[in-house]
Write an enzyme that holds these catalytic residues in place. Structure first.
Site, mmCIF file in Angstrom:
data_model
loop_
_atom_site.group_PDB
_atom_site.id
_atom_site.type_symbol
_atom_site.label_atom_id
_atom_site.label_comp_id
_atom_site.label_asym_id
_atom_site.label_seq_id
_atom_site.Cartn_x
_atom_site.Cartn_y
_atom_site.Cartn_z
ATOM 1 N N ASP A 124 41.023 37.456 34.893
ATOM 2 C CA ASP A 124 40.365 37.948 36.101
ATOM 3 C C ASP A 124 39.545 36.878 36.817
ATOM 4 O O ASP A 124 38.901 37.162 37.810
ATOM 5 C CB ASP A 124 39.460 39.142 35.751
ATOM 6 C CG ASP A 124 40.268 40.322 35.236
ATOM 7 O OD1 ASP A 124 41.433 40.460 35.654
ATOM 8 O OD2 ASP A 124 39.750 41.082 34.393
ATOM 9 N N ASP A 130 41.650 32.530 45.932
ATOM 10 C CA ASP A 130 40.617 33.556 46.168
ATOM 11 C C ASP A 130 39.400 32.923 46.823
ATOM 12 O O ASP A 130 38.779 33.493 47.720
ATOM 13 C CB ASP A 130 40.147 34.184 44.838
ATOM 14 C CG ASP A 130 41.259 34.898 44.106
ATOM 15 O OD1 ASP A 130 41.985 35.654 44.747
ATOM 16 O OD2 ASP A 130 41.393 34.686 42.880
ATOM 17 N N GLU A 153 33.691 40.532 46.599
ATOM 18 C CA GLU A 153 34.053 40.600 45.182
ATOM 19 C C GLU A 153 33.986 39.219 44.533
ATOM 20 O O GLU A 153 33.789 39.093 43.337
ATOM 21 C CB GLU A 153 35.465 41.181 45.045
ATOM 22 C CG GLU A 153 35.836 41.465 43.612
ATOM 23 C CD GLU A 153 37.314 41.770 43.413
ATOM 24 O OE1 GLU A 153 37.760 42.823 43.855
ATOM 25 O OE2 GLU A 153 37.994 40.943 42.792
ATOM 26 N N GLU A 154 34.153 38.184 45.334
ATOM 27 C CA GLU A 154 34.183 36.819 44.784
ATOM 28 C C GLU A 154 32.805 36.206 44.593
ATOM 29 O O GLU A 154 32.697 35.112 44.032
ATOM 30 C CB GLU A 154 35.025 35.915 45.694
ATOM 31 C CG GLU A 154 36.477 36.335 45.826
ATOM 32 C CD GLU A 154 37.199 36.438 44.487
ATOM 33 O OE1 GLU A 154 36.790 35.758 43.526
ATOM 34 O OE2 GLU A 154 38.146 37.236 44.393
ATOM 35 N N ASP A 172 37.007 42.633 49.478
ATOM 36 C CA ASP A 172 37.764 41.857 48.502
ATOM 37 C C ASP A 172 38.678 40.962 49.350
ATOM 38 O O ASP A 172 39.640 41.442 49.959
ATOM 39 C CB ASP A 172 38.586 42.795 47.608
ATOM 40 C CG ASP A 172 39.392 42.017 46.562
ATOM 41 O OD1 ASP A 172 39.385 40.772 46.622
ATOM 42 O OD2 ASP A 172 40.013 42.662 45.697
ATOM 43 N N LEU A 174 40.952 38.636 48.815
ATOM 44 C CA LEU A 174 42.384 38.493 48.515
ATOM 45 C C LEU A 174 42.702 39.199 47.203
ATOM 46 O O LEU A 174 42.580 38.609 46.119
ATOM 47 C CB LEU A 174 42.780 37.012 48.443
ATOM 48 C CG LEU A 174 44.296 36.779 48.393
ATOM 49 C CD1 LEU A 174 44.975 37.317 49.642
ATOM 50 C CD2 LEU A 174 44.612 35.297 48.241
ATOM 51 N N ASP A 175 43.099 40.428 47.309
ATOM 52 C CA ASP A 175 43.440 41.200 46.109
ATOM 53 C C ASP A 175 44.897 40.937 45.719
ATOM 54 O O ASP A 175 45.752 40.774 46.587
ATOM 55 C CB ASP A 175 43.247 42.699 46.364
ATOM 56 C CG ASP A 175 43.384 43.487 45.083
ATOM 57 O OD1 ASP A 175 42.377 43.633 44.380
ATOM 58 O OD2 ASP A 175 44.506 43.903 44.754
ATOM 59 N N GLU A 335 36.681 48.026 46.725
ATOM 60 C CA GLU A 335 38.054 48.529 46.745
ATOM 61 C C GLU A 335 38.109 50.055 46.865
ATOM 62 O O GLU A 335 38.753 50.594 47.781
ATOM 63 C CB GLU A 335 38.781 48.077 45.466
ATOM 64 C CG GLU A 335 39.024 46.562 45.454
ATOM 65 C CD GLU A 335 39.180 45.963 44.064
ATOM 66 O OE1 GLU A 335 38.633 46.522 43.089
ATOM 67 O OE2 GLU A 335 39.843 44.915 43.950
#
Ligand SMILES: O=P(O)(O)OC[C@H]1O[C@](O)(COP(=O)(O)O)[C@@H](O)[C@@H]1O
Length: 398
Positions: A124, A130, A153-154, A172, A174-175, A335
């Protein structure tokens, strides 16, 4: 999660200029006649693609295939207000740059974790791709002047961008980037809130966090961008869910899927079912039942799982059924909330297996939870099995 300040070496390979259009077309040679000029052909194909998309989406198509996202948002359309239009213009630009990046020859190497062998939680860890995507969005949102706080998220913590920015953006960037080597679709997910004016007096760290932890019921807009055979931006401003396809010949997002309505029931479930033996009894029973066509819908369900949330959700929105990840893996803030907002605006549901996602008050920025999104009848049937949340979450290698 990582600190936004860490920019690892492969990024230096990334070209300083991101081409939106193939260079051959940007500098098209003079020997082409007007009729055969590649730009003309692409514009024609772009228009055609928009129309085909509009026809394929079903429903009322007034305006489909001709209206841009900016026009849709403007005074003659949804009239979302100038400040949100400015924000979106910058977000759109960032997503076009990410679209170009993921389609570039650099995406594969940028998609790899450098260093130690991959496994468990290592899986992960953010990849250079990312991190670059995060930097692209951060810089665009900062330039917009309309965003007070961005929580990604990063990043470990939200970033305060502008005191007078009226909005808060959670995302997010780049999921699904772990799939990039195989050119599998990826996506950007975002949610937009109003800044909480009443806590403006608090220290920056505190107000950044509280602004980012707003309940999903306070979302004023959310969306995703799917980077696939087409680049598609799907958004809701609180009055339906609408899809816009990027026309590469003009750089515009064109309304191709107005007012998407998820079918009340589908015939597809989407889950990583290699985890079957880690599932609780209720979830196993539910999947076993619908597979055999013994549920409330007397047809055998099919399975589809791309392992890329935006792609799995997008298909579910169009075809119905359930997209799920029953373990504590996906994030509430970045998300689950934005996608649940879109699902509800399309007539669907977002659940953690027990309650409505949007009713949950986030307590931690990177809070993870089980997520079930999809057709209302399918979600209700699944919830009726009671025990559907996977509590055993050992950390998986792939
Ligand atoms: O390993 P699982 O449980 O199938 O999870 C896959 C899911 O994880 C994701 O890759 C997101 O994971 P990250 O947020 O860690 O990038 C989704 O795109 C996908 O739906």
């Amino acid at each position: 999660m990582h600190s936004a300040a860490i920019i690892v070496s492969p990024i230096s390979n990334f070209p300083p200029r991101t081409y939106l259009f193939p260079p051959a077309i940007q500098n098209s040679p003079p020997q082409f006649s007007a009729a055969t000029h590649p730009l003309r052909k692409m514009a024609f194909l772009g228009g055609l693609a928009s129309k085909i998309g509009a026809v394929a989406s079903g429903g009322d198509h007034s305006g489909a295939g001709s209206q841009t996202l900016a026009e849709y948002m403007g005074k003659g359309g949804a009239n979302v207000g100038d400040e949100l239009v400015v924000l979106f213009t910058h977000l759109e630009y960032a997503c076009k740059r990410i679209a170009a990046l993921v389609a570039s020859p650099f995406s594969s190497s940028l998609g790899k974790i450098s260093g130690a062998a991959v496994g468990g939680a290592e899986r992960d860890r953010p990849k250079p791709l990312d991190i670059v995507a995060n930097e692209i969005v951060l810089s665009s949102l900062k330039n917009s002047g309309k965003v007070a706080v961005m929580a990604s998220e990063e990043d470990d913590a939200p970033v305060w961008l502008a005191d007078d920015g009226p909005f808060v953006v959670v995302l997010d960037p780049l999921d699904g980037s772990r799939n990039i080597d195989a050119s599998i679709p990826t996506g950007t997910i975002f949610g937009i809130y109003k800044k909480l004016e009443e806590i403006d007096h608090l220290p920056v760290e505190e107000k950044s966090l509280l602004n980012s932890l707003q309940s999903g019921t306070k979302l004023i807009a959310s969306g995703y961008v799917l980077y696939s055979s087409a680049t598609l931006l799907c958004a809701s401003f609180g009055s339906g869910t609408h899809g816009f396809t990027l026309d590469h010949s003009t750089g515009d997002f064109i309304l191709t899927h107005p007012d998407i309505k998820i079918p009340p029931r589908g015939q597809i479930y989407s889950v990583n079912d290699a985890r079957y033996f880690d599932w609780p009894e209720g979830l196993r029973r539910y999947i076993d039942t619908v597979r055999q066509g013994k549920g409330k819908h007397p047809k055998k369900y099919s399975a589809r799982y791309i392992c890329s949330l935006v792609a799995d959700f997008h298909r579910t929105l169009l075809y119905g059924g359930i997209a799920m990840n029953p373990r504590d893996h996906l994030r509430l803030v970045y998300e689950a909330n934005p996608l649940s907002f879109l699902a509800e605006q399309a007539g669907g549901k977002g659940s953690d297996g027990k309650v409505r996602i949007l009713s949950l008050q986030p307590v931690k920025l990177h809070q993870r939870l089980p997520l079930f999104l999809g057709s209302p009848d399918d979600i209700e049937e699944l919830e009726s099995y009671g025990d559907v949340q996977q509590k055993v979450n050992p950390g998986y290698d792939v």
